[in-house]
Every structure is written in C-alpha cells, then in structure tokens.
Design an enzyme around this catalytic site. Sequence first.
Site, PDB file in Angstrom:
ATOM      1  N   GLU A 428      34.978  34.571  22.408  1.00 30.03           N
ATOM      2  CA  GLU A 428      33.898  35.543  22.627  1.00 30.03           C
ATOM      3  C   GLU A 428      33.589  36.323  21.363  1.00 30.03           C
ATOM      4  O   GLU A 428      33.406  37.547  21.401  1.00 30.03           O
ATOM      5  CB  GLU A 428      34.265  36.497  23.759  1.00 30.03           C
ATOM      6  CG  GLU A 428      34.434  35.805  25.084  1.00 30.03           C
ATOM      7  CD  GLU A 428      34.677  36.756  26.254  1.00 30.03           C
ATOM      8  OE1 GLU A 428      34.784  37.972  26.041  1.00 30.03           O
ATOM      9  OE2 GLU A 428      34.753  36.251  27.396  1.00 30.03           O
ATOM     10  N   GLU A 504      37.688  30.160  29.982  1.00 30.88           N
ATOM     11  CA  GLU A 504      38.290  31.358  30.577  1.00 30.88           C
ATOM     12  C   GLU A 504      37.624  31.575  31.928  1.00 30.88           C
ATOM     13  O   GLU A 504      36.391  31.615  31.996  1.00 30.88           O
ATOM     14  CB  GLU A 504      38.070  32.550  29.645  1.00 30.88           C
ATOM     15  CG  GLU A 504      39.063  33.654  29.841  1.00 30.88           C
ATOM     16  CD  GLU A 504      38.915  34.733  28.788  1.00 30.88           C
ATOM     17  OE1 GLU A 504      39.065  34.429  27.580  1.00 30.88           O
ATOM     18  OE2 GLU A 504      38.630  35.873  29.166  1.00 30.88           O
TER      19      GLU A 504
HETATM   20  C1  GAL Z   1      37.278  38.222  28.537  1.00 29.40           C
HETATM   21  C2  GAL Z   1      38.100  38.260  27.257  1.00 29.40           C
HETATM   22  C3  GAL Z   1      39.567  38.464  27.556  1.00 29.40           C
HETATM   23  C4  GAL Z   1      39.733  39.584  28.527  1.00 29.40           C
HETATM   24  C5  GAL Z   1      38.978  39.264  29.783  1.00 29.40           C
HETATM   25  C6  GAL Z   1      39.138  40.271  30.875  1.00 29.40           C
HETATM   26  O1  GAL Z   1      35.945  38.434  28.317  1.00 29.40           O
HETATM   27  O2  GAL Z   1      37.949  37.066  26.563  1.00 29.40           O
HETATM   28  O3  GAL Z   1      40.248  38.752  26.371  1.00 29.40           O
HETATM   29  O4  GAL Z   1      39.258  40.741  27.942  1.00 29.40           O
HETATM   30  O5  GAL Z   1      37.614  39.203  29.450  1.00 29.40           O
HETATM   31  O6  GAL Z   1      38.340  39.931  31.963  1.00 29.40           O
END
Ligand code: GAL
Length: 816
Positions: A428, A504
């Site tokens: 991100e 993710e």
């Molecule tokens: C994502 C990020 C992670 C964490 C997660 C929490 O956007 O890549 O590091 O912050 O959100 O939901």
Amino acid sequence: MKMNSKVVCALMIAITILSQLTYAQARFVKNLEGHWKFQKGNISDAHQVDFNDRNWETVTVPHDWAIYGPFNKDVDKQTVAIFQNGEKVATEKTGRTGALPHIGTAWYRKTFSVPEFEKDKKAILLFEGVMSEPEVFLNGHKIGEWKYGYGYFYFDISDKILDGKNILAVKASNKAFASRWYPGAGIYRKVSLIVKNRESIDQWGTFIETPYISEKEAKVTIKTKVTGDQIKLVTTIFDAKGSKVNSNSTTEHFGNEFEQNIKIEHPNLWSPTSPYLYTAVSQVFVDNQLKDEQSTRFGVRSIKFDSKTGFSLNGKVTKFKGVCLHHDLGPLGAAINKAALKRQLTILKDMGCNAIRSSHNMPSLEQLELCDEMGFMFLAESFDEWAKPKVKNGYNRFFEAYAEKDVVNLVQATRNHPCIVMWSSGNEVPDQAGSEGVKRAKYLQDIFHREDPTRPVTVGMDQVKSVMESGFGSILDVPGLNYRVHLYEEAYEKFPQGFILGSETASTISSRGIYKFPVVQGKMTQHDDLQCSSYDLESCNWSNVPDEDFVLQDDKPWVIGEFVWTGFDYLGEPTPYDKKWPSRSSYFGISDLAGLPKDRYYLYRSRWNTTSETLHVLPHWNWNGREGKITPVFVYTNYNSAELFINGKSMGIQKKNTSTPQNRYRLMWMDVKYEPGTLKIVAYDDDGNQKAVKEIITAEKPYRLVLSPDRKTIKADGKDISYVEVSVLDKKGNPCPTATNQLKFKVKGDGIFRAACNGDATSLEMFHKPTMKLFSGKLVVLVQSTKRSGDISLTVTGNGLKPARTQIKTENLTLE
Ligand code: GAL
C-alpha cells in the site's frame, strides 16, 4: 548388529563433534548471543575500547529493550490523520506503536575473542536485524551503519578484527513517528561472526535453482560465487536422511561464479504437505586442501503463475490459504525466538493455513527455516513505504540510498528457501498514485528479477482505481489487491495478468471470548469496554468479514488465494480504538496476542483444514442477566448442516445456503433466547447422518486451575520455551469462559518464568511480571529453559482457586 539407544546417542554425538571439527578447519561461525552489555541513552564514548560498561545490564541477543514496558499512552503519541484508513482530520492517537518505550537510543557492547585469527583469514560480521539505524563499532573504529531496522546486513571486518580480544559496540536509535505498529527496539535478531579463509564462498554467494523437474529426474543448478584463485569446487547433494545423492566437481568459472548442474533421480518434491529438503554441501579446494565448506538446504519444487490456471505448485493448481504476520511475538516483543515461531506455525498448520506473508518487511531467517521444514509457502515482503511517507520518519528517508541494497540483501540471504514462492516489493505504498510510482515499481521489480529470475514480484495495492489508470498494476508480475472485494472483477478485466491475488484480506476485528448484542454486522463499531465482538461481523471501513473473501476464492477461479490480515494479534495498531486508551494492540488476529485461537480460527479451519473435522460453537453459554434475551448461536463446521438443542429442546436444523455470504459458510440460529444449561450441537452429513456432537454447559463459579503445556520436554539451551495454557474450571469440571481472576506464577528448578499473556488488547499488565489476570477464562505462561538439563515446575495460584502445577523436562540433546 542391533544397537541400543545409548550407543546410537553416543555415536551421534561423536559424529557431530567430528563434523564440527572438520567444519572448524574451513570455516568458523559463532553466534554472538551471550554476555552483551546494554544501556539506554545516547552515550557519546560508548564505542571506545576502554569504556567502562561494568554497571550496564547484561543481556542476551536477540533482545528487545522496550518489551519490558511499562505501557504508557504518551509513548509515540501523535496527532495525525491516517490517510490510508481514509481519515481526513488529524486526531490524537495513542497506542499506535504499542505504547511501549521503544523510542530513543541505546548501546550494546560485547567482548569476544577469536583465537589465532591470522592475517590471511577473512572475518564477516553478520546482523539479521537491528531496530533501528544501527551504527557498528569494532575496537573503537566505526565499521559501518545501516538504516532499515528490518534489513539484513554484514561488514567485512578482516582488517579491523584483532587476534584475541575484540570489543564490539552497536548503537541503535528509534525515532518517534517512524512506524505504523510496534517495531521493537535493539538487536532483536541474530548476530554472527564468520571466520573463513581468503579462498572461500562469498557471503550469500550460493544460489540453488531447480529449473527442470520430472518424476524421473530433477536438474539442480547451483551457482556459487567464490573468491580466490586455482579453485576446485565440489558440491555434493544429500537427501533428508543424510545419504549422498550425487555430486559434481569443477574448476570452471566465469568471473568468480561457478555453475554446476547436478541430477537428482526420482526427486522428492517440496510442498506444504510434504516439505522434503535436500542439502547441498559446497567444498572449496585449493591444491587439494579444503579451504571452505558450506551447507545449504534446498527443496525441489516448481512454481508457475499463469493466466489460464493461476498459481501452480509442482504442476498442481494451488490456492494460497495464507495469513499475514507482523514480526512481533506478543509477550516476547520483537526478540526472535524459534520456539515462539514454531508454536505460531503449529497453530496455523492445524488451521489448514498453507502460506505466510511477512508483512511488511523482511522475515526472520528462523521463520523461513521453519516454513521450509513445516511446509508453508512464503510471500517475502520488503517495504511498507517507498519514497513517499506514510509516517514522517518512516523508510521514505532512506529509500533513495538504501532500497536497492535492502532488496539485494533480502533476496541473496533467502533465495534458497523453497518456501519462498513470491516477493513483494511493497505494501500500500502511497507512491501507487502517479507516474513516479510506476517507475519505482518497475525499478524494484527489476532488482528482484536481476537477483532472482525464478520468482515473481507483487505489491499489495489499495489504491485500486489509480493503479488501473496509471499502469502500476499492469507491470507487476502478480497483481495483489488489499481488501476492496468489490473491485476484484474490474481489476481482473483491466489488468493483463489473468489472475488476482488477495495480498491482504478480511481485517475482521474481534476479541477472544467477547460477544456483543444485538448481533449485527458493523464497520468500525466501538464498544464501551474497548473490545470487539467475537461474532466475527465487525470490520473496518476499508475491510470486510471473512465470508466475502471466501465467495471470491470459491467462485472466481482467477483469484489465486488470500493472505488474511492477520494470523495473530500484534502489538500496536489498535483499530478501531486507536484514539482510545488503554487499547495498545491489534484486534485483527485470527488468534489473539497470546496465540489462543479466537472463534474466527475455526471459521478458517472449517474450510482450510480439509483433513480434520471442525465443529465449533459460539458464543459461550454463561450469560447471567440475559435470560430470555435473543442470544444468537453460530456454528463453524466443515459439515453443511447441524441441529441446535438447548436443554434438550431442538432449535431446528440449519443448512449452509447461498442466500448471503454468511449463510454460505456459517450455521446461524439468530433467534435463540438465552437460558442457562446445556447447549448441544449435532452436525449432519449431506445424507442426514449424525457425524459429530459438541456440548457447552453454563459454568458455575471458578473453582480450580488447569495447566496444559504445549510441550512437556524442551531443549536445555536457554532459549526454548514451553507455552503453558492456563484455564479455570468450575467444581463440575466445566470451563469458566468469563473468568478474570488475578493469577500468580512460580517457576522452580531448571527453568525461568519468561512471560505471560492473556490476549486482552487493553491490559496494561506487563508480560514479564509473574502475575496476570485471566481474560475470557484463559491466559498463557511462557516457561523458558536454562542451559541446565533437568526438571522445571510451574505453579499457578489465584485467590479462592485450587492451584495447579505442571512439570516440564529440559534435555541437552534432542534428536529431531
Ligand atoms: C492495511 C495495511 C495493514 C494494516 C491493515 C489493517 O491497509 O496494509 O498494514 O494496517 O490495513 O486493516
């Protein structure tokens, strides 16, 4: 002849000593772990040889100076808007980096000696991670520095090392506003000294590939960079039992690189279900004299990412059933510990997980070794930031000068691990938007390709619309989407690769054993006790519940799998309570910070673990005061239907169906009214046969403690840990799921009390103090070995409770 086990043991010891002796002749590797002196503060002359460190604390490395607390809301307190979370207005954040005192400077000093270091030898000092911005001094001289706290780095100290006594000093400094989670502090990974001959294999100079694999044979290509003239390189491959498979000897080289192709007949392939490992032993000879010898473990396996079939391992289409993991180990902080890592992987294996993503940085080498051995595929990530900041003092300050060096070291140090199937150059990164970002993505991907042409590169992308526009998503080998389930279809259409990875997913939030009513799906829902509901329906503005990912995984063959955020809770990032004290650790974990499974664990297990039965019911059934009130019951199971009985009365059969994502993966009785007693679940197969039964019973008041160690025998190496789960039962033996009793721990014998953790994200009790409250009826005590073999006893007491004791053995030699 039949040998008894004592003879075998003695023989093995003799063989080990012998092999160490031969090894010692060629190369000597010393783990610099014991007797470091440590002191916090910016001490100007601490690098000097004659500096008096006698009053400094003595510590062992890996070490994390901040984990001993205390928790304090003012540590790294910040008034910021977290743009990636969609915030527009700055607000005060506490606990974002764990509220542990990690900011500031500290010094480590260690005296070591190298007997008979001769001038024609080479010495390398290798650091696997120092948090952060380490400066390294040897015998009063600065020998180098690094910036990234997650990077591996080494220095050639051949000119500075002295025959006999040497003084090593390391300064580590953490700035405020440098991280989005708890980073740890100090020398939190291994440090080693390598002494070898001038004619020897370069550091990380071995690269093993398996470019051709058939049932009949595998071609193993080994490239070895060696320094020296008149070299003969002999490489021998051994199988997992230590039997010789094949070898090759060559004197031919191009520049300093030797390339050998060695055949393995009828190879055993590496995979998560059968993690078979070979070892290549490389020997460097000059005039028939052994000058260097190094062992490298590897696996024979093929990976393919393809627009038609997605991802295949060894020719078999395989989906990633993965989790993201931050590097901290809960109560141990960032200090790496193999037993802790192994326990995490054991828990994940039982869940059916087959892959790990090291978010958002270089994994520990120990974690990779374990993933090789235990069978997990690995997505090794490098950065959370490129040139554009997420946090003021993040990696953006070093990107220009260090990104290439950090990627090169990541790849060179880890590329022989068969578990790694993909690299990630970023998560991100704000650079996603704009043409500069496309160039950076290409620049980094090219470095990965140059260092390792065998694996693809991904980026976890969240600005999905802009990466479609800019071309950023199209140039990646593997387009990774973070959340945004509604954009998968469009991304698949727009990107040329023909598949999408859920790099993710989920970010569902829950607290173990805590349930909130009414049971409704919610985003960023907050409750007065700063906990999240374990009905697994709460997530963030940008994220979703697990079922929505499951739909994509099941219905879209071009979705190649997912990496759930996160396998375990971690220190810091207490969303949705980052403005509320005392929340100080995450709620995202499938298991909590103590490693205890939350309900969600069984939801994933019910689909990922295809060989074992899962039948899990929630919530607990101790709802004094909720009598007659709607208290929905959920069941996570691999069976498609089940019947719920309350005190013998059927509440009906529920069947999985496709009406909503939840109905597809969970069995839910939404109208159940609470009455104390027995809640029974009977699971049926598709022909209506009863397959499994589960009962939970309303508990009376807590009566006695129960201890269950995960391992009853541990190694007497001063590092190994037995994790003892502590729970409490009523007089009839029913677990008390809401107990919060304050407990005390006493360890006697050949071990120490290391830490305790209850998984409560709002607890301010320190992990290393021998007392803690139960959270939702449980906690975990960590008992660590010393270097003495013998017996350890742990006694746990609590007011008004029958105490409990357990015995753990420690042994010097564990044959694995
Ligand atoms: C994502 C990020 C992670 C964490 C997660 C929490 O956007 O890549 O590091 O912050 O959100 O939901």
